[in-house]
Design a protein around this motif. Sequence first.
Motif, PDB file in Angstrom:
ATOM      1  N   PHE A 192       0.831  -1.209   0.000  1.00 15.90           N
ATOM      2  CA  PHE A 192       0.000   0.000   0.000  1.00 15.90           C
ATOM      3  C   PHE A 192       0.864   1.256   0.000  1.00 15.90           C
ATOM      4  O   PHE A 192       0.567   2.224  -0.706  1.00 15.90           O
ATOM      5  CB  PHE A 192      -0.937   0.005   1.204  1.00 15.90           C
ATOM      6  CG  PHE A 192      -1.671   1.311   1.365  1.00 15.90           C
ATOM      7  CD1 PHE A 192      -2.646   1.703   0.459  1.00 15.90           C
ATOM      8  CD2 PHE A 192      -1.355   2.164   2.415  1.00 15.90           C
ATOM      9  CE1 PHE A 192      -3.310   2.924   0.593  1.00 15.90           C
ATOM     10  CE2 PHE A 192      -2.009   3.382   2.559  1.00 15.90           C
ATOM     11  CZ  PHE A 192      -2.984   3.759   1.646  1.00 15.90           C
ATOM     12  N   LEU A 193       1.943   1.277   0.786  1.00 17.40           N
ATOM     13  CA  LEU A 193       2.803   2.467   0.839  1.00 17.40           C
ATOM     14  C   LEU A 193       3.448   2.761  -0.512  1.00 17.40           C
ATOM     15  O   LEU A 193       3.615   3.933  -0.874  1.00 17.40           O
ATOM     16  CB  LEU A 193       3.868   2.306   1.929  1.00 17.40           C
ATOM     17  CG  LEU A 193       3.349   2.425   3.357  1.00 17.40           C
ATOM     18  CD1 LEU A 193       4.435   2.046   4.356  1.00 17.40           C
ATOM     19  CD2 LEU A 193       2.797   3.820   3.638  1.00 17.40           C
ATOM     20  N   VAL A 194       3.801   1.733  -1.266  1.00 15.22           N
ATOM     21  CA  VAL A 194       4.333   1.937  -2.618  1.00 15.22           C
ATOM     22  C   VAL A 194       3.277   2.616  -3.490  1.00 15.22           C
ATOM     23  O   VAL A 194       3.549   3.586  -4.198  1.00 15.22           O
ATOM     24  CB  VAL A 194       4.802   0.601  -3.242  1.00 15.22           C
ATOM     25  CG1 VAL A 194       5.130   0.775  -4.720  1.00 15.22           C
ATOM     26  CG2 VAL A 194       6.000   0.059  -2.475  1.00 15.22           C
ATOM     27  N   TYR A 195       2.055   2.113  -3.430  1.00 14.71           N
ATOM     28  CA  TYR A 195       0.933   2.694  -4.174  1.00 14.71           C
ATOM     29  C   TYR A 195       0.693   4.140  -3.746  1.00 14.71           C
ATOM     30  O   TYR A 195       0.486   5.018  -4.568  1.00 14.71           O
ATOM     31  CB  TYR A 195      -0.315   1.841  -3.935  1.00 14.71           C
ATOM     32  CG  TYR A 195      -1.619   2.475  -4.361  1.00 14.71           C
ATOM     33  CD1 TYR A 195      -2.042   2.434  -5.680  1.00 14.71           C
ATOM     34  CD2 TYR A 195      -2.437   3.106  -3.425  1.00 14.71           C
ATOM     35  CE1 TYR A 195      -3.252   3.003  -6.067  1.00 14.71           C
ATOM     36  CE2 TYR A 195      -3.646   3.674  -3.798  1.00 14.71           C
ATOM     37  CZ  TYR A 195      -4.044   3.623  -5.126  1.00 14.71           C
ATOM     38  OH  TYR A 195      -5.233   4.195  -5.492  1.00 14.71           O
ATOM     39  N   LEU A 196       0.729   4.386  -2.444  1.00 15.97           N
ATOM     40  CA  LEU A 196       0.429   5.709  -1.895  1.00 15.97           C
ATOM     41  C   LEU A 196       1.422   6.763  -2.362  1.00 15.97           C
ATOM     42  O   LEU A 196       1.088   7.938  -2.442  1.00 15.97           O
ATOM     43  CB  LEU A 196       0.406   5.638  -0.364  1.00 15.97           C
ATOM     44  CG  LEU A 196      -0.085   6.867   0.385  1.00 15.97           C
ATOM     45  CD1 LEU A 196      -1.549   7.164   0.020  1.00 15.97           C
ATOM     46  CD2 LEU A 196       0.060   6.671   1.882  1.00 15.97           C
ATOM     47  N   ALA A 197       2.628   6.342  -2.701  1.00 16.20           N
ATOM     48  CA  ALA A 197       3.652   7.302  -3.144  1.00 16.20           C
ATOM     49  C   ALA A 197       3.215   8.074  -4.383  1.00 16.20           C
ATOM     50  O   ALA A 197       3.628   9.221  -4.576  1.00 16.20           O
ATOM     51  CB  ALA A 197       4.969   6.574  -3.406  1.00 16.20           C
ATOM     52  N   SER A 198       2.334   7.481  -5.204  1.00 15.02           N
ATOM     53  CA  SER A 198       1.909   8.172  -6.426  1.00 15.02           C
ATOM     54  C   SER A 198       0.393   8.245  -6.587  1.00 15.02           C
ATOM     55  O   SER A 198      -0.097   8.660  -7.633  1.00 15.02           O
ATOM     56  CB  SER A 198       2.516   7.482  -7.651  1.00 15.02           C
ATOM     57  OG  SER A 198       2.118   6.139  -7.712  1.00 15.02           O
ATOM     58  N   ASN A 199      -0.349   7.845  -5.560  1.00 13.90           N
ATOM     59  CA  ASN A 199      -1.805   7.852  -5.624  1.00 13.90           C
ATOM     60  C   ASN A 199      -2.375   8.352  -4.308  1.00 13.90           C
ATOM     61  O   ASN A 199      -1.747   8.214  -3.263  1.00 13.90           O
ATOM     62  CB  ASN A 199      -2.338   6.429  -5.880  1.00 13.90           C
ATOM     63  CG  ASN A 199      -1.875   5.887  -7.208  1.00 13.90           C
ATOM     64  OD1 ASN A 199      -2.419   6.226  -8.239  1.00 13.90           O
ATOM     65  ND2 ASN A 199      -0.846   5.064  -7.182  1.00 13.90           N
ATOM     66  N   GLY A 200      -3.578   8.881  -4.357  1.00 11.49           N
ATOM     67  CA  GLY A 200      -4.216   9.383  -3.152  1.00 11.49           C
ATOM     68  C   GLY A 200      -5.640   8.895  -3.019  1.00 11.49           C
ATOM     69  O   GLY A 200      -6.564   9.552  -3.496  1.00 11.49           O
ATOM     70  N   PRO A 201      -5.847   7.747  -2.377  1.00 13.46           N
ATOM     71  CA  PRO A 201      -7.218   7.279  -2.186  1.00 13.46           C
ATOM     72  C   PRO A 201      -7.981   8.226  -1.264  1.00 13.46           C
ATOM     73  O   PRO A 201      -7.385   8.991  -0.506  1.00 13.46           O
ATOM     74  CB  PRO A 201      -7.046   5.901  -1.557  1.00 13.46           C
ATOM     75  CG  PRO A 201      -5.715   5.955  -0.887  1.00 13.46           C
ATOM     76  CD  PRO A 201      -4.884   6.868  -1.728  1.00 13.46           C
ATOM     77  N   ASP A 202      -9.297   8.149  -1.319  1.00 11.45           N
ATOM     78  CA  ASP A 202     -10.150   8.988  -0.477  1.00 11.45           C
ATOM     79  C   ASP A 202     -10.403   8.358   0.885  1.00 11.45           C
ATOM     80  O   ASP A 202     -10.818   9.040   1.821  1.00 11.45           O
ATOM     81  CB  ASP A 202     -11.498   9.222  -1.177  1.00 11.45           C
ATOM     82  CG  ASP A 202     -11.316   9.923  -2.504  1.00 11.45           C
ATOM     83  OD1 ASP A 202     -10.776  11.041  -2.504  1.00 11.45           O
ATOM     84  OD2 ASP A 202     -11.690   9.337  -3.537  1.00 11.45           O
ATOM     85  N   CYS A 203     -10.164   7.047   0.995  1.00 15.96           N
ATOM     86  CA  CYS A 203     -10.457   6.328   2.228  1.00 15.96           C
ATOM     87  C   CYS A 203      -9.611   5.058   2.261  1.00 15.96           C
ATOM     88  O   CYS A 203      -9.315   4.473   1.211  1.00 15.96           O
ATOM     89  CB  CYS A 203     -11.946   5.973   2.270  1.00 15.96           C
ATOM     90  SG  CYS A 203     -12.483   5.059   3.727  1.00 15.96           S
TER      91      CYS A 203
END
Length: 125
Positions: free
Chosen positions: A37-48
């Motif tokens: 998830f942290l890898v994904y979060l580096a370039s994406n911003g989920p709402d929840c």
Amino acid sequence: MVQIAVVDDDPSVRTGLSRLLCAFGFEVNSFASAEEFLVYLASNGPDCLILDRQLGGMSGDELMAELTTRGTELPTVVISATEERAYDQRHLSDGRIVVRLRKPFGAAALLDAVQLVIRQHQQAT
């Protein structure tokens, strides 16, 4: 469209939650670990974020601490098979908008929790 990230190390839980949330009209990305998830979060911003507290590797608690360290204010629904009042108080005290659901929970409870954390986050920002 509201984007939701689901982090749970149980494939059947990830699949079930993803299908349910998609049926409610959300866009869902699921992850088997906090690290993924942290890898994904580096370039994406989920709402929840829907986060299982008991994960292999980095735990849900450790992920929440890392998000706080990074200054990431992400509305979060923590799912857990245990009921611990101290856990709720600790995360509520850091200002993060968190709702906890104890497993097993129903579809309506999940939808209510997601809507609540998103609404409260929007009101706070």
